[in-house]
Design a protein around this motif. Structure first.
Motif, PDB file in Angstrom:
ATOM      1  N   GLY A 135      69.007  82.408  25.692  1.00  0.00           N
ATOM      2  CA  GLY A 135      69.192  82.505  24.256  1.00  0.00           C
ATOM      3  C   GLY A 135      67.943  82.130  23.483  1.00  0.00           C
ATOM      4  N   GLU A 136      67.938  82.524  22.196  1.00  0.00           N
ATOM      5  CA  GLU A 136      66.827  82.166  21.314  1.00  0.00           C
ATOM      6  C   GLU A 136      66.697  80.652  21.234  1.00  0.00           C
ATOM      7  OE1 GLU A 136      64.683  84.022  19.849  1.00  0.00           O
ATOM      8  OE2 GLU A 136      65.526  86.045  20.077  1.00  0.00           O
ATOM      9  N   GLY A 137      65.461  80.174  21.193  1.00  0.00           N
ATOM     10  CA  GLY A 137      65.210  78.748  21.097  1.00  0.00           C
ATOM     11  C   GLY A 137      65.000  78.073  22.435  1.00  0.00           C
ATOM     12  N   THR A 138      65.146  78.814  23.542  1.00  0.00           N
ATOM     13  CA  THR A 138      64.843  78.247  24.859  1.00  0.00           C
ATOM     14  C   THR A 138      63.365  77.847  24.892  1.00  0.00           C
ATOM     15  OG1 THR A 138      66.554  79.494  25.998  1.00  0.00           O
ATOM     16  CG2 THR A 138      64.693  78.752  27.319  1.00  0.00           C
ATOM     17  N   THR A 139      63.102  76.611  25.278  1.00  0.00           N
ATOM     18  CA  THR A 139      61.748  76.061  25.197  1.00  0.00           C
ATOM     19  C   THR A 139      61.267  75.617  26.578  1.00  0.00           C
ATOM     20  OG1 THR A 139      62.203  75.280  22.955  1.00  0.00           O
ATOM     21  CG2 THR A 139      60.295  74.320  24.081  1.00  0.00           C
ATOM     22  N   ILE A 140      60.044  75.990  26.890  1.00  0.00           N
ATOM     23  CA  ILE A 140      59.395  75.555  28.124  1.00  0.00           C
ATOM     24  C   ILE A 140      58.111  74.823  27.737  1.00  0.00           C
ATOM     25  CG2 ILE A 140      58.378  76.246  30.327  1.00  0.00           C
ATOM     26  CD1 ILE A 140      61.374  76.745  30.138  1.00  0.00           C
ATOM     27  N   GLY A 141      57.937  73.619  28.262  1.00  0.00           N
ATOM     28  CA  GLY A 141      56.791  72.803  27.897  1.00  0.00           C
ATOM     29  C   GLY A 141      55.651  72.885  28.895  1.00  0.00           C
ATOM     30  N   THR A 142      54.766  71.909  28.800  1.00  0.00           N
ATOM     31  CA  THR A 142      53.539  71.891  29.595  1.00  0.00           C
ATOM     32  C   THR A 142      53.748  71.088  30.874  1.00  0.00           C
ATOM     33  OG1 THR A 142      52.314  71.942  27.508  1.00  0.00           O
ATOM     34  CG2 THR A 142      51.073  71.413  29.507  1.00  0.00           C
ATOM     35  N   PHE A 143      53.584  71.752  32.003  1.00  0.00           N
ATOM     36  CA  PHE A 143      53.677  71.101  33.311  1.00  0.00           C
ATOM     37  C   PHE A 143      52.423  71.441  34.120  1.00  0.00           C
ATOM     38  CE2 PHE A 143      58.075  71.638  31.977  1.00  0.00           C
ATOM     39  CZ  PHE A 143      58.612  70.370  32.231  1.00  0.00           C
ATOM     40  N   THR A 144      52.009  70.472  34.941  1.00  0.00           N
ATOM     41  CA  THR A 144      50.855  70.720  35.816  1.00  0.00           C
ATOM     42  C   THR A 144      51.280  71.009  37.253  1.00  0.00           C
ATOM     43  OG1 THR A 144      50.642  68.333  36.173  1.00  0.00           O
ATOM     44  CG2 THR A 144      49.320  69.310  34.418  1.00  0.00           C
ATOM     45  N   ARG A 145      52.502  70.572  37.642  1.00  0.00           N
ATOM     46  CA  ARG A 145      52.977  70.827  39.007  1.00  0.00           C
ATOM     47  C   ARG A 145      54.485  71.057  39.005  1.00  0.00           C
ATOM     48  NH1 ARG A 145      50.033  69.099  43.372  1.00  0.00           N
ATOM     49  NH2 ARG A 145      51.517  70.403  44.509  1.00  0.00           N
ATOM     50  N   ILE A 146      54.907  71.924  39.906  1.00  0.00           N
ATOM     51  CA  ILE A 146      56.336  72.095  40.200  1.00  0.00           C
ATOM     52  C   ILE A 146      56.527  71.760  41.676  1.00  0.00           C
ATOM     53  CG2 ILE A 146      58.272  73.695  40.350  1.00  0.00           C
ATOM     54  CD1 ILE A 146      57.079  75.315  38.134  1.00  0.00           C
ATOM     55  N   PHE A 147      57.373  70.779  41.952  1.00  0.00           N
ATOM     56  CA  PHE A 147      57.695  70.389  43.322  1.00  0.00           C
ATOM     57  C   PHE A 147      59.144  70.776  43.605  1.00  0.00           C
ATOM     58  CE2 PHE A 147      54.493  67.295  41.937  1.00  0.00           C
ATOM     59  CZ  PHE A 147      53.540  67.427  42.950  1.00  0.00           C
ATOM     60  N   SER A 148      59.394  71.263  44.791  1.00  0.00           N
ATOM     61  CA  SER A 148      60.769  71.630  45.127  1.00  0.00           C
ATOM     62  C   SER A 148      61.069  71.262  46.564  1.00  0.00           C
ATOM     63  CB  SER A 148      61.007  73.135  44.922  1.00  0.00           C
ATOM     64  OG  SER A 148      60.194  73.882  45.798  1.00  0.00           O
ATOM     65  N   ASP A 149      62.295  70.819  46.781  1.00  0.00           N
ATOM     66  CA  ASP A 149      62.805  70.544  48.114  1.00  0.00           C
ATOM     67  C   ASP A 149      64.202  71.151  48.165  1.00  0.00           C
ATOM     68  OD1 ASP A 149      63.196  69.554  50.671  1.00  0.00           O
ATOM     69  OD2 ASP A 149      64.028  67.673  49.933  1.00  0.00           O
ATOM     70  N   ILE A 150      64.226  72.414  48.557  1.00  0.00           N
ATOM     71  CA  ILE A 150      65.471  73.189  48.525  1.00  0.00           C
ATOM     72  C   ILE A 150      65.630  73.889  49.860  1.00  0.00           C
ATOM     73  CG2 ILE A 150      66.733  75.047  47.363  1.00  0.00           C
ATOM     74  CD1 ILE A 150      64.980  74.556  44.912  1.00  0.00           C
ATOM     75  N   LEU A 208      57.512  68.812  37.330  1.00  0.00           N
ATOM     76  CA  LEU A 208      58.909  69.203  37.387  1.00  0.00           C
ATOM     77  C   LEU A 208      59.335  69.136  38.854  1.00  0.00           C
ATOM     78  CD1 LEU A 208      61.496  70.412  36.097  1.00  0.00           C
ATOM     79  CD2 LEU A 208      60.547  72.682  36.577  1.00  0.00           C
ATOM     80  N   VAL A 209      60.345  68.324  39.144  1.00  0.00           N
ATOM     81  CA  VAL A 209      60.794  68.092  40.517  1.00  0.00           C
ATOM     82  C   VAL A 209      62.211  68.654  40.674  1.00  0.00           C
ATOM     83  CG1 VAL A 209      61.246  66.376  42.306  1.00  0.00           C
ATOM     84  CG2 VAL A 209      59.370  66.020  40.676  1.00  0.00           C
ATOM     85  N   MET A 215      67.361  78.293  38.860  1.00  0.00           N
ATOM     86  CA  MET A 215      67.139  78.944  37.574  1.00  0.00           C
ATOM     87  C   MET A 215      66.064  78.218  36.772  1.00  0.00           C
ATOM     88  SD  MET A 215      69.776  79.476  34.373  1.00  0.00           S
ATOM     89  CE  MET A 215      69.595  77.754  33.899  1.00  0.00           C
ATOM     90  N   VAL A 216      66.134  76.891  36.745  1.00  0.00           N
ATOM     91  CA  VAL A 216      65.133  76.123  35.996  1.00  0.00           C
ATOM     92  C   VAL A 216      63.744  76.318  36.597  1.00  0.00           C
ATOM     93  CG1 VAL A 216      64.405  73.805  35.341  1.00  0.00           C
ATOM     94  CG2 VAL A 216      66.813  74.441  35.198  1.00  0.00           C
ATOM     95  N   GLY A 217      63.650  76.260  37.921  1.00  0.00           N
ATOM     96  CA  GLY A 217      62.360  76.476  38.556  1.00  0.00           C
ATOM     97  C   GLY A 217      61.805  77.853  38.278  1.00  0.00           C
ATOM     98  N   LEU A 218      62.659  78.872  38.336  1.00  0.00           N
ATOM     99  CA  LEU A 218      62.215  80.235  38.035  1.00  0.00           C
ATOM    100  C   LEU A 218      61.806  80.379  36.576  1.00  0.00           C
ATOM    101  CD1 LEU A 218      64.702  82.500  40.035  1.00  0.00           C
ATOM    102  CD2 LEU A 218      62.254  82.224  40.417  1.00  0.00           C
ATOM    103  N   TYR A 219      62.535  79.727  35.672  1.00  0.00           N
ATOM    104  CA  TYR A 219      62.208  79.842  34.256  1.00  0.00           C
ATOM    105  C   TYR A 219      60.795  79.324  33.971  1.00  0.00           C
ATOM    106  CZ  TYR A 219      66.655  81.447  32.318  1.00  0.00           C
ATOM    107  OH  TYR A 219      67.731  82.213  31.967  1.00  0.00           O
ATOM    108  N   VAL A 220      60.460  78.174  34.528  1.00  0.00           N
ATOM    109  CA  VAL A 220      59.117  77.627  34.299  1.00  0.00           C
ATOM    110  C   VAL A 220      58.072  78.527  34.948  1.00  0.00           C
ATOM    111  CG1 VAL A 220      57.592  75.651  34.668  1.00  0.00           C
ATOM    112  CG2 VAL A 220      60.011  75.282  34.112  1.00  0.00           C
ATOM    113  N   THR A 221      58.331  78.959  36.175  1.00  0.00           N
ATOM    114  CA  THR A 221      57.376  79.807  36.883  1.00  0.00           C
ATOM    115  C   THR A 221      57.189  81.140  36.163  1.00  0.00           C
ATOM    116  OG1 THR A 221      58.113  78.798  38.955  1.00  0.00           O
ATOM    117  CG2 THR A 221      56.812  80.799  39.118  1.00  0.00           C
ATOM    118  N   MET A 222      58.285  81.768  35.759  1.00  0.00           N
ATOM    119  CA  MET A 222      58.194  83.053  35.049  1.00  0.00           C
ATOM    120  C   MET A 222      57.456  82.892  33.726  1.00  0.00           C
ATOM    121  SD  MET A 222      62.059  84.453  35.813  1.00  0.00           S
ATOM    122  CE  MET A 222      61.946  85.827  34.657  1.00  0.00           C
TER     123      MET A 222
END
Length: 839
Positions: free
Chosen positions: A359-374, A406-407, A342-349
């Motif tokens: 909910g209101e107030g959900t905040t996404i900041g500045t990232f240059t890379r998303i790494f995942s090992d799933i 974001l890892v 969910m967190v990975g999708l939220y940043v990507t979306m």
């Protein structure tokens, strides 16, 4: 460098998000763009994409934005640019696409509040002349219409005439007695009208053979009599073809001259189509626009996994400069991976310009890379086990991550010997923390849970489970590690107790103590959660009781106000009778005034005393609220305030533009700012007085002020002529004055007992009454108003069936104190209100 790679997008199930967006598009180009959608690499582009989606969503929700489905015409436009002549169908599809784009852009520009979309469509230039020319010349199926040119109209009319002539001649021959005619029908071969003839009679029949049946028994022969008409028809059709080609070529040349602008318009239209698709997906998900931050932060409030729909359980979590690592533990199938994805999708979306189901107030900041090992990345072809595949991926992440990364790592350290895997996982996570990367990892390892408990930049989290059934609730608890529940689940599934006892003895003492501590912690957490629910229930019940007390208090206040209104009505009746008696005596003895100054003073003192007893000031008005202090500081969040309409005090919780969010204990409500005062500006509670002014609000004061005018010596008093519908039983219109011993409206001796009605000096409300009940109230009101010198008057009787209003108007027109009667205008109440002027 891209925000993430396709492998990470695949394990996050981002392809399903792309499919959701593609399903809302209206063109092949937008559909393809949705399926290839990638997160933006620059944060400034993220801001732009989010703004576009927010603006498009506002426009579409205000009134559904209609985007027409268009055919792919990009290749045809490119051919036109090279000077190739298009087909009629291609030209028509180009014109339809241009018209659809122009309509969409016009709707957006007319909205007037979408600067980001205006910037996106700034390069769009409508080409109405080209669209009109193509629509006038070419039909929806690509056929060139007769009206395309004068010459084409003439030729097609001639073709119709030649066809009729050739067909008629062929029909005449087919119906004749010529030998060999197979059937009396006419058909067409190679654009010429022919007659079916048996083969053995062909030479005798004569004419030109154009075709034969499959068996060869029938020949289709053009008779010589139709040869000339068919030749003329053939020539006319050739002229038609040349004219059609000329028209299409001219339109192609004209359209091709704007090929570059048409291509730009189509590209803009497809982009708007994609933005609208994102807006409609957001609406379907009940999503909100995330707040954007320049810091590397993820703050999810009540987030729901975007692919689970109604099954999603809200989860909240934070990663910021303080909490760099969130370690999620708990039983299998409990929702750990769901939270991770969910967190990975939220940043990507967010970076694709999509809104989030949170909910209101959900905040996404500045990232240059998303790494995942799933997930399981075992590869037989590469001779790689699951563990080695994970190590290879973790090696890449350790090498490339930084404080803007974001890892996301699922089951870190698994796939090998537990102690070694846990030790390696701790070392890797420490490196992520040293680099400042924001990390979420799931685990079952006790060593990692202990690591999370003692590190200041790490938070343990767990997925909640039902303590009786051990089934997952998919809720996330921040601050405490979770249990694997291996023994509990085994016991719940009826594994042999001897086996469980042996397994427990194999565990080390430290592991048993730790697992027991976690179980006690989980039990305590569930107990506290239950207590919290009980407290909330008690708070709700107390609030309901408080509301009940408030309602009962308001009922008592209403009773007090009704008592005051009744008292005022009785006083008004007595004064009206007193005034009538004075008028009568003045008429009998015109040369003598019956009211002395001492009498007026005594009467005034008596009424002032009565007003004080029923809670009115000296003038008959409720106490005035002190004027607010204009030098006081403006109201702000946190201030104690008084809400006028609710007659309650609260605390400002937030500023909502034209409204305050005001907290009343556990309840928060939106209140208009004009309805909010400081507690010092709160008016004192009236003793027992209605908020609205009523009939006798200032009866004696007005009488005292106007006495010389109302009772001037020698002033003639005109007898009143009273007409109208018959009075109700007991109504004696010629009864003596109420100061005498007679009765009125069935009342006994003394003051009259008319039903009270809510009115001011200039307004009376008799809605819901019958005419027989309302007429005496209106008459009394007019008398009081006439005595006070008030005019014009407003009578509220409502529309309903119209009987009450018409009856009152007919009666008023015959009442001698009334000079004019009319219904109200639309902005005054219409047929539900009557305005009248007094003499």
């Amino acid at each position: 460098m891209p925000l993430t790679d396709e492998r990470s997008l695949d394990v996050l199930d981002f392809a399903r998000i792309r499919t959701l967006v593609a399903g809302q598009t209206h063109s092949d180009a937008a559909y393809a763009a949705a399926l290839a959608m990638l997160p933006a690499e620059r944060f400034v582009d993220v801001v732009r994409l989010q703004t576009e989606t927010r603006e498009m969503r506002a426009i579409d929700e205000a009134a559904a934005l209609s985007i027409a489905r268009v055919e792919p015409v990009e290749d045809a436009v490119a051919s036109l640019a090279r000077g190739v002549t298009a087909t009629g169908l291609e030209l028509r599809q180009i014109a339809d696409a241009l018209a659809a784009g122009a309509a969409t852009v016009k709707r957006i520009r007319d909205a007037g509040s979408a600067p980001a979309l205006d910037a996106l469509s700034a390069g769009f230039r409508a080409l109405p002349q080209i669209v009109e020319a193509i629509h006038d010349a070419i039909g929806e199926r690509g056929d060139v219409l007769d009206r395309a040119s004068v010459e084409l109209t003439r030729v097609r009319r001639a073709i119709h005439g030649a066809q009729d002539e050739a067909r008629d001649r062929a029909n005449a021959i087919a119906r004749s007695d010529r030998r060999g005619v197979q059937e009396a029908i006419v058909t067409v071969r190679e654009g010429r009208y022919v007659v079916p003839v048996r083969a053995e009679f062909a030479a005798e029949f004569g004419g030109i053979v154009h075709d034969a049946s499959a068996t060869g028994q029938t020949l289709f022969i053009e008779p010589m009599e139709t040869l000339e008409a068919n030749n003329r028809l053939r020539a006319l059709r050739s002229q038609e073809s040349h004219e059609v080609l000329r028209i299409v070529s001219a339109l192609s040349e004209r359209t091709g001259s704007e090929a570059a602008q048409i291509a730009a318009n189509l590209a803009i239209y497809h982009e708007l189509d994609l933005v609208l698709a994102k807006a409609r997906v957001a609406r379907a998900m009940h999503a909100t626009a995330p707040e954007l931050s320049l810091d590397a932060i993820v703050d999810v409030k009540d987030g729901r996994h975007p692919l689970l729909g109604e099954r999603a359980v809200p989860q909240s979590l934070v990663l910021d400069g303080t909490i760099l690592l969130l370690l999620i533990s708990g039983p299998n199938m409990g929702g750990k991976t769901v939270a991770l994805k969910m967190v990975g999708l939220y940043v990507t979306m967010t970076y694709c310009g999509m809104h989030l189901p949170a909910g209101e107030g959900t905040t996404i900041g500045t990232f240059t890379r998303i790494f995942s090992d799933i997930g399981d990345e075992q590869s037989i072809a590469m001779n790689a086990s699951t563990f080695s595949a994970h190590l290879r991926r973790l090696s890449e992440i350790v090498r490339d991550c930084d404080d803007r990364s974001l890892v996301l790592v699922d089951e870190i350290g698994s796939g090998t010997e537990p102690a070694a895997g846990a030790a390696l996982a701790v070392a890797i996570l420490e490196r992520f923390i040293d680099r400042g990367a924001r990390t979420i990892a799931t685990t079952h390892a006790t060593e990692l849970k202990l690591f999370g408990a003692k590190h200041k930049h790490v938070k343990n989290a767990s997925v909640r489970f039902d303590p009786t059934t051990y089934s997952p609730t998919y809720q996330l608890d921040i601050g405490s590690p979770g249990q694997s529940l291996a023994f509990n689940l085994a016991r719940h599934l009826d594994i042999d107790m001897a086996v469980l006892d042996r397994a427990a003895s194999v565990l080390s003492t430290q592991e048993r103590d730790y697992d027991k501590a976690l179980e006690e912690l989980a039990t305590e957490r569930n107990r506290l959660a239950a207590e919290r629910r009980n407290i909330e229930s008690d708070r709700t019940r107390m609030w309901a009781q408080e509301e009940n007390v408030r309602f009962r208090s308001e009922a008592l206040d209403r009773e007090k106000r009704e008592f005051a209104r009744t008292a005022e009505t009785r006083l008004s009746n007595a004064l009206r009778g007193f005034a009538a008696e004075l008028e009568r005596r003045q008429g009998d003895r015109p040369g003598r005034s019956k009211v002395t100054s001492g009498q007026a003073t005594l009467l005034g003192n008596t009424v002032e005393k009565f007003n004080a007893e029923i809670g009115l000031d000296a003038a008959g008005e409720p106490a005035k609220r002190p004027a607010p202090d204009r030098n006081a500081k403006p109201l702000a969040v946190g201030d104690n305030v008084y809400v006028v309409s609710m007659d309650r005090e609260g605390v400002i919780a937030d500023d909502a533009g034209k409204e305050w969010l005001v907290a009343f204990g556990a309840m928060t409500m939106r209140v208009a700012k004009r309805d909010v005062r400081r507690p010092g500006d709160r008016p004192p509670p009236p003793p027992a007085r209605a908020a609205e002014p009523v009939a006798a609000a200032r009866p004696i004061q007005a009488f005292k002020d106007r006495r010389p005018k109302a009772l001037a010596p020698g002033r003639p008093v005109k007898p009143q002529r009273r007409t109208g519908p018959p009075a109700s039983d007991g109504d004696d219109r010629n009864a003596p004055s109420p100061l005498g011993s007679g009765r009125r409206n069935g009342a006994g001796s003394g003051a009259p007992q008319l039903e009270a009605a809510t009115y001011t000096r200039s307004e009376l409300d008799v809605r819901g009454k019958r005419f027989t009940d309302a007429q005496p109230l209106v008459e009394r009101w007019i008398d009081d108003s006439h005595l006070a010198g008030v005019s014009p008057l407003r009578l509220i009787h409502g529309k309903g069936t119209g009987l009450l209003g018409r009856g009152l108007q007919e009666w008023l027109k015959g009442y001698d104190r009334v000079t004019s009667v009319r219904y109200g205008n639309e902005d005054e109440g219409g047929a539900g209100v009557t305005f009248l002027e007094l003499a």
